[in-house]
Design a protein around this motif. Structure first.
Motif, PDB file in Angstrom:
ATOM      1  N   VAL A 178      -8.332  -1.668   6.567  1.00  0.00           N
ATOM      2  CA  VAL A 178      -9.040  -2.545   6.434  1.00  0.00           C
ATOM      3  C   VAL A 178      -8.811  -3.868   7.258  1.00  0.00           C
ATOM      4  N   SER A 179      -7.834  -4.160   7.871  1.00  0.00           N
ATOM      5  CA  SER A 179      -7.205  -5.312   8.748  1.00  0.00           C
ATOM      6  C   SER A 179      -5.870  -5.081   9.124  1.00  0.00           C
ATOM      7  N   HIS A 180      -5.388  -5.917   9.885  1.00  0.00           N
ATOM      8  CA  HIS A 180      -3.960  -5.918  10.400  1.00  0.00           C
ATOM      9  C   HIS A 180      -3.690  -7.329  10.962  1.00  0.00           C
ATOM     10  N   SER A 181      -2.421  -7.420  10.802  1.00  0.00           N
ATOM     11  CA  SER A 181      -1.966  -8.750  11.140  1.00  0.00           C
ATOM     12  C   SER A 181      -1.050  -8.702  12.499  1.00  0.00           C
ATOM     13  N   ASP A 182      -1.283  -9.033  13.498  1.00  0.00           N
ATOM     14  CA  ASP A 182      -0.511  -8.780  14.913  1.00  0.00           C
ATOM     15  C   ASP A 182       0.808  -9.630  14.728  1.00  0.00           C
ATOM     16  N   GLU A 183       0.740 -10.833  14.034  1.00  0.00           N
ATOM     17  CA  GLU A 183       1.831 -11.355  14.176  1.00  0.00           C
ATOM     18  C   GLU A 183       3.062 -11.291  13.196  1.00  0.00           C
ATOM     19  N   GLU A 184       2.587 -10.610  11.925  1.00  0.00           N
ATOM     20  CA  GLU A 184       3.464  -9.995  10.836  1.00  0.00           C
ATOM     21  C   GLU A 184       3.732  -8.646  10.952  1.00  0.00           C
ATOM     22  N   HIS A 185       2.845  -7.831  11.676  1.00  0.00           N
ATOM     23  CA  HIS A 185       3.066  -6.409  11.769  1.00  0.00           C
ATOM     24  C   HIS A 185       2.745  -5.827  10.412  1.00  0.00           C
ATOM     25  N   ASN A 186       1.576  -6.339   9.642  1.00  0.00           N
ATOM     26  CA  ASN A 186       1.257  -5.949   8.209  1.00  0.00           C
ATOM     27  C   ASN A 186      -0.193  -5.360   8.619  1.00  0.00           C
ATOM     28  N   TYR A 187      -0.484  -4.591   7.623  1.00  0.00           N
ATOM     29  CA  TYR A 187      -1.753  -3.926   7.446  1.00  0.00           C
ATOM     30  C   TYR A 187      -2.230  -4.206   5.933  1.00  0.00           C
ATOM     31  N   GLU A 188      -3.619  -4.305   6.026  1.00  0.00           N
ATOM     32  CA  GLU A 188      -4.293  -4.511   4.613  1.00  0.00           C
ATOM     33  C   GLU A 188      -4.878  -3.103   4.531  1.00  0.00           C
ATOM     34  N   VAL A 189      -4.630  -2.477   3.488  1.00  0.00           N
ATOM     35  CA  VAL A 189      -5.092  -1.042   3.269  1.00  0.00           C
ATOM     36  C   VAL A 189      -5.743  -0.790   1.855  1.00  0.00           C
ATOM     37  N   VAL A 190      -6.886  -0.002   1.762  1.00  0.00           N
ATOM     38  CA  VAL A 190      -7.378   0.185   0.721  1.00  0.00           C
ATOM     39  C   VAL A 190      -6.880   1.926   0.209  1.00  0.00           C
ATOM     40  N   LEU A 191      -6.365   1.787  -0.972  1.00  0.00           N
ATOM     41  CA  LEU A 191      -5.755   2.954  -1.492  1.00  0.00           C
ATOM     42  C   LEU A 191      -6.797   3.937  -1.906  1.00  0.00           C
ATOM     43  N   ASN A 192      -6.934   5.165  -1.710  1.00  0.00           N
ATOM     44  CA  ASN A 192      -7.717   6.165  -2.173  1.00  0.00           C
ATOM     45  C   ASN A 192      -7.023   6.468  -3.701  1.00  0.00           C
ATOM     46  N   ALA A 193      -7.664   5.546  -4.611  1.00  0.00           N
ATOM     47  CA  ALA A 193      -7.066   5.916  -5.849  1.00  0.00           C
ATOM     48  C   ALA A 193      -7.335   7.398  -6.762  1.00  0.00           C
ATOM     49  N   ALA A 194      -8.332   7.926  -6.350  1.00  0.00           N
ATOM     50  CA  ALA A 194      -8.516   9.224  -6.801  1.00  0.00           C
ATOM     51  C   ALA A 194      -7.398  10.115  -6.391  1.00  0.00           C
ATOM     52  N   ALA A 195      -6.542   9.907  -5.507  1.00  0.00           N
ATOM     53  CA  ALA A 195      -5.458  10.851  -5.236  1.00  0.00           C
ATOM     54  C   ALA A 195      -4.277  10.682  -6.109  1.00  0.00           C
ATOM     55  N   ASN A 196      -4.191   9.544  -6.884  1.00  0.00           N
ATOM     56  CA  ASN A 196      -3.383   9.148  -8.023  1.00  0.00           C
ATOM     57  C   ASN A 196      -3.853   8.443  -9.026  1.00  0.00           C
ATOM     58  N   PRO A 197      -4.061   8.898 -10.241  1.00  0.00           N
ATOM     59  CA  PRO A 197      -4.636   8.206 -11.391  1.00  0.00           C
ATOM     60  C   PRO A 197      -3.817   7.335 -11.560  1.00  0.00           C
ATOM     61  N   SER A 198      -2.563   6.948 -11.518  1.00  0.00           N
ATOM     62  CA  SER A 198      -1.956   5.906 -11.786  1.00  0.00           C
ATOM     63  C   SER A 198      -2.364   4.667 -11.312  1.00  0.00           C
ATOM     64  N   LEU A 199      -2.917   4.754 -10.020  1.00  0.00           N
ATOM     65  CA  LEU A 199      -3.172   3.604  -9.255  1.00  0.00           C
ATOM     66  C   LEU A 199      -4.615   3.286  -9.307  1.00  0.00           C
ATOM     67  N   ARG A 200      -5.602   3.845 -10.217  1.00  0.00           N
ATOM     68  CA  ARG A 200      -6.691   3.368 -10.535  1.00  0.00           C
ATOM     69  C   ARG A 200      -7.080   2.200 -11.106  1.00  0.00           C
ATOM     70  N   SER A 201      -7.818   1.434 -10.627  1.00  0.00           N
ATOM     71  CA  SER A 201      -8.099  -0.048 -11.173  1.00  0.00           C
ATOM     72  C   SER A 201      -8.685   0.105 -12.538  1.00  0.00           C
ATOM     73  N   SER A 202      -8.690  -0.767 -13.433  1.00  0.00           N
ATOM     74  CA  SER A 202      -9.236  -0.796 -14.758  1.00  0.00           C
ATOM     75  C   SER A 202     -10.843  -0.984 -14.744  1.00  0.00           C
ATOM     76  N   ARG A 203     -11.229  -1.441 -13.472  1.00  0.00           N
ATOM     77  CA  ARG A 203     -12.658  -1.437 -13.223  1.00  0.00           C
ATOM     78  C   ARG A 203     -13.054  -0.507 -12.264  1.00  0.00           C
ATOM     79  N   ARG A 204     -13.971   0.460 -12.409  1.00  0.00           N
ATOM     80  CA  ARG A 204     -14.295   1.569 -11.387  1.00  0.00           C
ATOM     81  C   ARG A 204     -14.890   0.757  -9.974  1.00  0.00           C
TER      82      ARG A 204
END
Length: 122
Positions: free
Chosen positions: A78-104
């Motif tokens: 969803v975004s990246h930081s050139d200075e820190e070499h980091n990414y912001e990512v959205v996880l596909n929670a359906a691929a792992n039920p333990s990562l699903r948020s409490s609110r859908r």
């Protein structure tokens, strides 16, 4: 030869020139597994390229938990930081039920090092 469907991040730790072949081989540390890889031919290396917003990838969220486990989950950049070499990512929670948020309606967004994000070949 078999070509994997993805490109994994790595750090070059050494280079060796082979004058008889006029080529180099490299020592790497795999960004996700932290495995040392020796004698990697130069034709297998690619310069790091920032992934575009919207790119589907695999993210190692095991490292985000601080436990050091490898847990690869489909994600989208969803975004990246050139200075820190980091990414912001959205996880596909359906691929792992333990990562699903409490609110859908919530999306889980994580900030990960580029070394934790593996790109699929196009």
């Amino acid at each position: 030869t078999h070509t994997p469907p993805f490109v994994f991040p790595a750090t070059v730790t050494a280079a060796k020139y082979h004058p008889e072949h006029k080529s180099y081989s490299y020592a790497l540390v795999h960004g996700i597994t932290k495995t040392n890889m020796n004698n990697v031919e130069e034709n297998l290396l690619h310069t790091y390229e920032v992934q575009d917003v919207g790119t589907r990838s695999l993210c190692n969220v095991g490292s985000a938990s601080g436990e050091g486990d490898i847990l690869m989950i489909p994600c989208t950049i969803v975004s990246h930081s050139d200075e820190e070499h980091n990414y912001e990512v959205v996880l596909n929670a359906a691929a792992n039920p333990s990562l699903r948020s409490s609110r859908r309606d919530e999306e889980e967004i994580l900030s990960l090092s580029y070394l934790s994000v593996q790109r699929f070949l196009q």
